[in-house]
Each structure stands twice: as structure tokens, then as C-alpha cells.
Design an enzyme around this catalytic site. Structure first.
Site, short mmCIF file in Angstrom:
data_model
loop_
_atom_site.label_atom_id
_atom_site.label_comp_id
_atom_site.label_asym_id
_atom_site.label_seq_id
_atom_site.Cartn_x
_atom_site.Cartn_y
_atom_site.Cartn_z
N LYS A 90 0.79 -1.10 -0.02
CA LYS A 90 -0.02 0.04 0.07
C LYS A 90 0.84 1.32 -0.01
O LYS A 90 1.85 1.19 0.61
CB LYS A 90 -0.88 0.03 1.41
CG LYS A 90 -2.12 0.92 1.12
CD LYS A 90 -3.27 0.23 0.14
CE LYS A 90 -4.57 0.98 0.09
NZ LYS A 90 -5.42 0.10 -0.79
N ASN A 276 -14.82 -1.94 2.39
CA ASN A 276 -13.59 -2.62 3.07
C ASN A 276 -13.81 -2.61 4.55
O ASN A 276 -14.46 -1.56 5.01
CB ASN A 276 -12.41 -1.84 2.70
CG ASN A 276 -12.07 -2.15 1.39
OD1 ASN A 276 -11.95 -3.29 0.77
ND2 ASN A 276 -11.84 -1.01 0.46
#
EC number: 1.4.1.20
Length: 380
Positions: A90, A276
Site C-alpha cells: 500500500k 472494506n
């Protein structure tokens, strides 16, 4: 040793403690463009790290680091669950996406990504868009989620929504003994790019929907859509969506929606959606199980988009993406069955399946060093 030196050592130790589960964390600083970013690579056992890049006005570097570490670990499990040969990564850019963006900033970010030699692939996330990454693509070919005009797969919300529908079908199979989408009542939170497509798919099968969204035009559009199907739509207030008498709650907006407050309101039999990090904490997965509410792990249900962008790195093949997305149905059923067999939560079962896959691969390859080469390259 001075107090300043001791404090510095303590801070360094704390930093390494925080990233102890990660292979690599890169701090990117470019004063000329104002770029301050963090790239976190969690695990490359299955292949190069893959994960989006978000841009937010974090309150501190520590907050940005926590976000990057948490999200990159989540991507490792998501990749393992999706059966794609990538690990978790990420990137976060510290800045206001409304004020601090520039072509030069994203070109600088692209240079940092390229310096990793193919160990990390990234694309859009919260606060970033494809226009930003067109600039980054001038410095690196390690970008995913590329528009069709550049040879990519295009809109990833299509396979994401398709995967959600397969996850719901598997949930219905577990609940009712058949996987029909029609004749079931759903409470859908959020009608964005994915949520709207999910709602359309359910309506076309004759489902009954309670929906909520902040966009009035979107709500009007889905009501018009319902008139052309055998399904129905009832619009409810945002704070009333949790207490609807529905079979399945379908969160498609933001995370943390399964928490102490909403647990008191749920009247559903199951939860399966695209948002999410739906569970505020891992304990809430146990609370759902204790309450008899079936939970479809979000990182499996919403993995259709990931399957598409991972496929881009070889050669776009929509039939292959569709075939892999269909496996979400089997994966969710396997999670339900394993959780029931082992008397654990569905999230624990999903995590265990992912860890077993990584452990099996880890005996052959524990660290990714070479680069996958996508077919596009627009670097100057």
C-alpha cells in the site's frame, strides 16, 4: 549518550516494532514537488506487492504510517484469498487531494515506485484518480487499473460488483439451501459505482431492496430502474438502514459499519457487501457469530476488482477475469463450511485459508525480487 540520542534510538526501535511484520517500508520525500509518501510492502511470498495509493491530509507521519501498514497487510490476505500471484502492499501520500496535487508530484511518486524494481505495483485509491497516475506512468510501468485506451482492463467496479453478487449467492445457498438472488430482501448501504451495479443485479433477479445513499439523483435512478424489473425498492434514511427487516445487509459504502451500536440494530440473517474493513474490530466477527448472523469476509467478496487489475499485468483477458471472479462463490462457501466445521468465525476461517496458501508457497519462494513486465510503457 545524550538525552536526544536516547530519544532517537527509542523512536527508531518503536518504528521497527511497528513494521516488524513487514518486509519493507519506504519513506519518499521530494522537496521540489512537496511529495511526502510512504510505501509499505507487507509480504511478497506469493509475488510482487500490489495495492492502491491513497492521498489524505493525515494529521501526522505516524498516522500515515499506521494506515499504510494496516492496509498493506490487508492486501496480502486479499491477494491470497483471490488466488492471484501477488503479495500485499500500500502507498499513502500525505496531502490534501483538493489542494496539493500536481503532475510533478505524481511523476516524483512514480520515480519512487520505479526505484523498487517491480516489487510494488499500485493504482488509484481514496483521494487519487487515474488522471493522477497517467502522470506517474511517465516514470514507471508499475501502475495498475489502467484505462482501456492504455491497454488496461477499464472500469474495475464491474467485476467487483459481479463478485459481490457471487458472494451473496453463496450466502443465500448457506442460508436457504439455494443460491437464487430473487425472492430475498436486501438492505443496501451506498449506491456508488459498485453498490449501484449490485442493486441493479439484484433487482433484475426480482429482489426486494431497502436502499440508502447521500445522492438524491442516484436514489431516484434506482427507483426508476426498479420499475423495469420484477423487484422493488424502498428508500430509507441513512441511520435506519441497519434496523431494516431484511435477509441480508449489503454494505457498499464505508468501513467499520459492524460495531457496538449497529449490532444492537441488526435484524438480518447475513452480511455480504463490497465495503472494506466492515468489522470495526475482530471481536465484532465473534459477536455476529454469537448472534447467529452469517458474515461473508469483505476481502473475498469485494476481490473482483483486484482480480481484474492483477490480470492486467499479463494481458487483459475479460473471459479469464470472469472465470476467476466466479470462484468467489466457491471461496465464500468454503469459508462458511470451514467455520462451521472448526467452530470458528468466518473471518478466522478466511484468514486461516490465506495463511495456509502463503505457507505452502513460502516453502518454495519466500521473497520476491524480480519484476513482472506489463505490456504498456509510456515513459519518456
Amino acid at each position: 549518550m545524550s538525552l536526544v540520542e536516547k530519544t532517537s534510538i527509542i523512536k527508531d526501535f518503536t518504528l521497527f516494532e511497528k513494521m516488524s511484520e513487514h518486509e519493507q517500508v519506504v519513506f519518499c520525500n521530494d522537496p521540489a514537488t512537496g511529495l511526502r509518501a510512504i510505501i509499505a510492502i507487507h509480504d511478497t511470498t506469493l509475488g510482487p506487492a500490489l495495492g492502491g495509493c491513497r492521498m489524505q491530509p493525515y494529521n501526522s507521519v505516524e498516522e500515515a504510517l499506521e494506515d499504510a501498514l494496516r492496509l498493506s497487510k490487508g492486501m496480502t490476505y486479499k491477494c491470497a484469498a483471490s488466488d492471484v500471484d501477488f503479495g500485499g502492499g500500500k502507498a499513502v501520500i500525505i496531502g490534501d487531494p483538493q489542494k496539493d496535487k500536481s503532475p510533478e508530484l505524481f511523476r516524483a511518486f512514480g520515480q519512487f515506485v520505479d526505484s523498487l524494481g517491480g516489487r510494488f505495483y499500485t493504482g488509484t485509491d481514496m483521494g487519487t484518480n487515474m488522471e493522477d497516475f497517467i502522470h506517474a506512468m511517465k516514470e514507471t510501468n508499475c501502475i495498475v487499473g489502467v484505462p482501456e485506451a492504455y491497454g488496461g482492463g477499464g472500469d474495475s467496479s464491474i467485476p467487483t460488483a459481479m463478485g459481490v453478487l457471487y458472494g451473496i449467492k453463496a450466502t443465500n445457498k448457506m442460508l436457504f439451501g439455494k443460491d437464487d438472488l430473487g425472492g430475498v430482501t436486501y438492505a443496501i448501504q451506498g449506491l456508488g459505482k459498485v453498490g449501484y451495479k449490485v442493486a441493479e443485479g439484484l433487482l433484475e433477479e426480482g429482489a426486494h431492496l431497502f436502499v440508502t445513499d447521500i445522492n438524491e439523483q442516484t436514489l431516484e435512478a434506482i427507483q426508476e430502474k426498479a420499475k423495469t424489473t420484477s423487484g422493488s425498492v424502498t428508500v430509507v434514511a441513512s441511520d435506519e438502514i441497519y434496523s431494516q427487516e431484511a435477509d441480508v445487509f449489503v454494505p457498499c459504502a464505508f468501513g467499520g459499519v459492524v460495531n457496538d451500536e449497529t449490532m444492537k440494530q441488526f435484524k438480518v440473517k447475513a452480511i455480504a457487501g463490497s465495503a472494506n474493513n466492515q468489522l470495526l474490530t475482530e471481536d465484532h466477527g465473534r459477536h455476529l457469530a454469537d448472534k447467529g448472523i452469517l458474515y461473508a469476509p469483505d476481502y473475498i467478496v469485494n476481490s473482483g476488482g483486484l482480480i481484474q487489475v492483477a490480470d492486467e499485468l499479463y494481458e487483459v483477458n475479460k473471459e479469464r477475469v470472469l472465470a476467476k471472479t466466479k470462484h468467489i462463490y466457491d471461496a465464500i462457501l468454503e469459508v462458511y463450511q470451514q467455520a462451521e466445521l472448526d467452530q470458528i468465525t468466518t473471518m478466522e476461517a478466511a484468514n486461516r485459508m490465506c495463511e495456509q496458501r502463503m505457507a505452502a508457497r513460502g516453502r518454495r519462494n519466500s521473497f520476491f525480487t524480480s519484476s513482472v513486465k506489463p505490456k504498456w510503457d509510456i515513459r519518456n
